[in-house]
Design an enzyme around this catalytic site. Structure first.
Site, PDB file in Angstrom:
ATOM      1  N   CYS A   1      35.752  37.328  35.367  1.00 21.50           N
ATOM      2  CA  CYS A   1      35.215  38.337  36.287  1.00 21.50           C
ATOM      3  C   CYS A   1      33.687  38.294  36.223  1.00 21.50           C
ATOM      4  O   CYS A   1      33.103  38.405  35.143  1.00 21.50           O
ATOM      5  CB  CYS A   1      35.735  39.723  35.916  1.00 21.50           C
TER       6      CYS A   1
ATOM      7  N   THR B   1      35.450  34.125  41.659  1.00 25.86           N
ATOM      8  CA  THR B   1      34.363  34.153  42.644  1.00 25.86           C
ATOM      9  C   THR B   1      33.057  33.648  42.029  1.00 25.86           C
ATOM     10  O   THR B   1      32.894  33.640  40.812  1.00 25.86           O
ATOM     11  CB  THR B   1      34.167  35.590  43.136  1.00 25.86           C
TER      12      THR B   1
HETATM   13  C1  LIG Z   1      37.921  42.346  45.928  1.00 28.89           C
HETATM   14  C2  LIG Z   1      38.284  41.307  44.931  1.00 28.89           C
HETATM   15  C3  LIG Z   1      38.793  41.689  43.701  1.00 28.89           C
HETATM   16  C4  LIG Z   1      39.142  40.726  42.755  1.00 28.89           C
HETATM   17  N1  LIG Z   1      39.660  41.117  41.557  1.00 28.89           N
HETATM   18  C5  LIG Z   1      40.050  40.187  40.640  1.00 28.89           C
HETATM   19  C6  LIG Z   1      40.673  40.570  39.419  1.00 28.89           C
HETATM   20  O1  LIG Z   1      40.910  41.751  39.144  1.00 28.89           O
HETATM   21  N2  LIG Z   1      41.012  39.583  38.557  1.00 28.89           N
HETATM   22  C7  LIG Z   1      40.798  38.251  38.812  1.00 28.89           C
HETATM   23  O2  LIG Z   1      41.142  37.398  37.990  1.00 28.89           O
HETATM   24  N3  LIG Z   1      40.229  37.869  39.981  1.00 28.89           N
HETATM   25  C8  LIG Z   1      39.845  38.793  40.880  1.00 28.89           C
HETATM   26  N4  LIG Z   1      39.311  38.396  42.089  1.00 28.89           N
HETATM   27  C9  LIG Z   1      39.090  36.952  42.352  1.00 28.89           C
HETATM   28  C10 LIG Z   1      40.245  36.339  43.156  1.00 28.89           C
HETATM   29  O3  LIG Z   1      41.451  36.375  42.430  1.00 28.89           O
HETATM   30  C11 LIG Z   1      39.924  34.870  43.531  1.00 28.89           C
HETATM   31  O4  LIG Z   1      39.758  34.143  42.327  1.00 28.89           O
HETATM   32  C12 LIG Z   1      38.664  34.714  44.372  1.00 28.89           C
HETATM   33  O5  LIG Z   1      38.558  35.740  45.330  1.00 28.89           O
HETATM   34  C13 LIG Z   1      38.600  33.355  45.075  1.00 28.89           C
HETATM   35  O6  LIG Z   1      39.687  33.194  45.956  1.00 28.89           O
HETATM   36  P1  LIG Z   1      39.534  33.373  47.569  1.00 28.89           P
HETATM   37  O7  LIG Z   1      38.451  32.450  48.001  1.00 28.89           O
HETATM   38  O8  LIG Z   1      40.894  33.051  48.115  1.00 28.89           O
HETATM   39  O9  LIG Z   1      39.139  34.795  47.782  1.00 28.89           O
HETATM   40  C14 LIG Z   1      38.964  39.350  43.054  1.00 28.89           C
HETATM   41  C15 LIG Z   1      38.457  38.974  44.300  1.00 28.89           C
HETATM   42  C16 LIG Z   1      38.130  39.924  45.241  1.00 28.89           C
HETATM   43  C17 LIG Z   1      37.597  39.490  46.593  1.00 28.89           C
END
Ligand SMILES: Cc1cc2nc3c(=O)[nH]c(=O)nc-3n(C[C@H](O)[C@H](O)[C@H](O)COP(=O)(O)O)c2cc1C
Length: 377
Positions: A154, A219
């Site tokens: 995170c 992210t």
């Molecule tokens: C609003 C939000 C909350 C997230 N919360 C978590 C989380 O609690 N734990 C985690 O491992 N990743 C969290 N992520 C990351 C996502 O699981 C993912 O790794 C990241 O968004 C990249 O994937 P995407 O491009 O499909 O969004 C979060 C992402 C977003 C946008």
């Protein structure tokens, strides 16, 4: 022959290799059950911790959009735009472990053959904190979670011994993974941060600690943009902002690059690819580089909160691609392009003899001609 979408990953059978990533789409029992109904092969819960969490006042996530045929980028909602990325500064689940445990049990009772992965996170600064990882692991697996994903990634934690702050430290990754493996009866996945110099180092730490798989990426650290008219960050609280995480289409090529580094270094290990996936052609990148599953967040958030259309399109795209090429299972194409990523020096040049990898030419080469006026006086 009929195409087979189901896969085996870290010893678990998934109906298909498409998972909902840990994030708002997986923050409640209702969402997770809807996600299984919609067809997702697996779900990773929103990260569960032991400490209470309080999010910022105001929105926790926003979407940056591009205007076609223009360089303009803005979070402002407007017609005719294309998604560039998501930006969030959301913390882990604000629900405590004892809220999650009965829900994990109920979900598994309702969907015994679907894969539910519990994402967990604690600190790492003391034996007591390592004990917290073990408590989370034992409670979640006791309730029926099929696997554990360690959130070592995170990007917006204040504590120095949590999230991506420890995900940049191979020794801490190993220590936490080992602590969880000591009590785990189910596979353990380590979710890494892309915010490091050489992610192979952190992946090695995870595997040395006994991780059954690496999930990547979380992210990318980033800021919202400043509005040129108001001179304020497009997302702020009382004018202030803090580093948050970028997801969505903008990170697809960057996350793919991270995965390529790791699958080349550890071709026999299991990887769950994450970052920027919204259709099968995106997921295919991760599979061709060696991933055995992929996870989706941003695209699902924008599709009825849990991505029913996204997952159906992913499955249809996979089926179509496999039928076109006579592939019967993911194993027929997993890793097919892993070896195409090479050192820059291995890329062909029109004048191979003239290229010295950025160094001086070998001795004996003719000296470079001096410009005429440099020889005067
Ligand atoms: C609003 C939000 C909350 C997230 N919360 C978590 C989380 O609690 N734990 C985690 O491992 N990743 C969290 N992520 C990351 C996502 O699981 C993912 O790794 C990241 O968004 C990249 O994937 P995407 O491009 O499909 O969004 C979060 C992402 C977003 C946008």
């Amino acid at each position: 022959m009929a195409v087979q979408l189901d896969v085996k990953f870290t010893g678990l059978r998934f109906d298909n290799p498409f998972l909902l990533a840990s994030a708002p789409p997986t923050e409640s029992e209702g969402n997770i059950m809807r996600a299984f109904d919609a067809g997702w092969g697996g779900v990773v819960t929103k990260t569960i911790g032991l400490h209470p969490v309080v999010n910022v006042a105001g929105p926790k996530t926003k979407f940056l959009r591009a205007t076609p045929d223009s360089p303009h980028l803005s979070m402002e909602k407007r017609a005719g735009t294309a998604l560039h990325s998501s930006w969030n500064w959301e913390l882990i689940s604000d629900k405590p472990l004892d809220w999650w445990v009965p829900r994990i049990a109920r979900i598994k009772r309702a969907y015994p053959s679907r894969v539910l992965v519990a994402s967990i996170m604690a600190g790492s600064g003391s034996d007591e904190e390592l004990g917290h990882w073990q408590t989370l692991a034992q409670e979640c697996q006791g309730a029926g979670a099929d696997a554990l994903e360690l959130n070592l990634s995170c990007p917006h934690m204040d504590r120095k011994d949590m999230g991506s702050n420890i995900g940049k430290d191979e020794a801490q990754i190993s220590i936490v993974t080992q602590a969880v493996k000591a009590v785990a009866r189910v596979p353990v996945w380590a979710k890494l941060t892309p915010s490091t110099t050489d992610i192979v180092v952190e992946a090695r730490g995870a595997f040395l600690g006994g991780a059954d798989a690496v999930s990547s990426s979380n992210t990318f650290p980033s800021l919202p943009l400043i509005d040129a008219t108001t001179l304020e960050f497009e997302l702020n609280v009382d004018g202030l902002v803090s580093s948050g995480g970028l997801g969505g289409p903008a990170i697809l090529p960057q996350s793919v690059a991270k995965i390529a580094q790791m699958t080349q270094a550890f071709p026999d290990k299991a990887f769950s690819g994450i970052g920027g996936i919204s259709e099968f052609s995106h997921a295919l990148n991760y599979f061709l580089l060696g991933c055995g599953t992929v996870q989706v967040c941003t695209a699902a958030m924008l599709d009825h909160a849990i991505g029913p259309n996204v997952v159906q399109a992913l499955m249809a795209g996979m089926r179509r691609a496999m039928e076109q090429r006579d592939w019967t299972s993911l194993e027929d194409f997993r890793g097919l392009r892993r070896d195409r990523v090479v050192a820059h020096s291995r890329i062909r040049r029109p004048d191979a003899a003239g290229y010295h990898g950025g160094y001086d030419g070998a001795e004996g080469y003719a000296a470079t001609e001096q410009p005429a006026d440099a020889t005067k006086s």
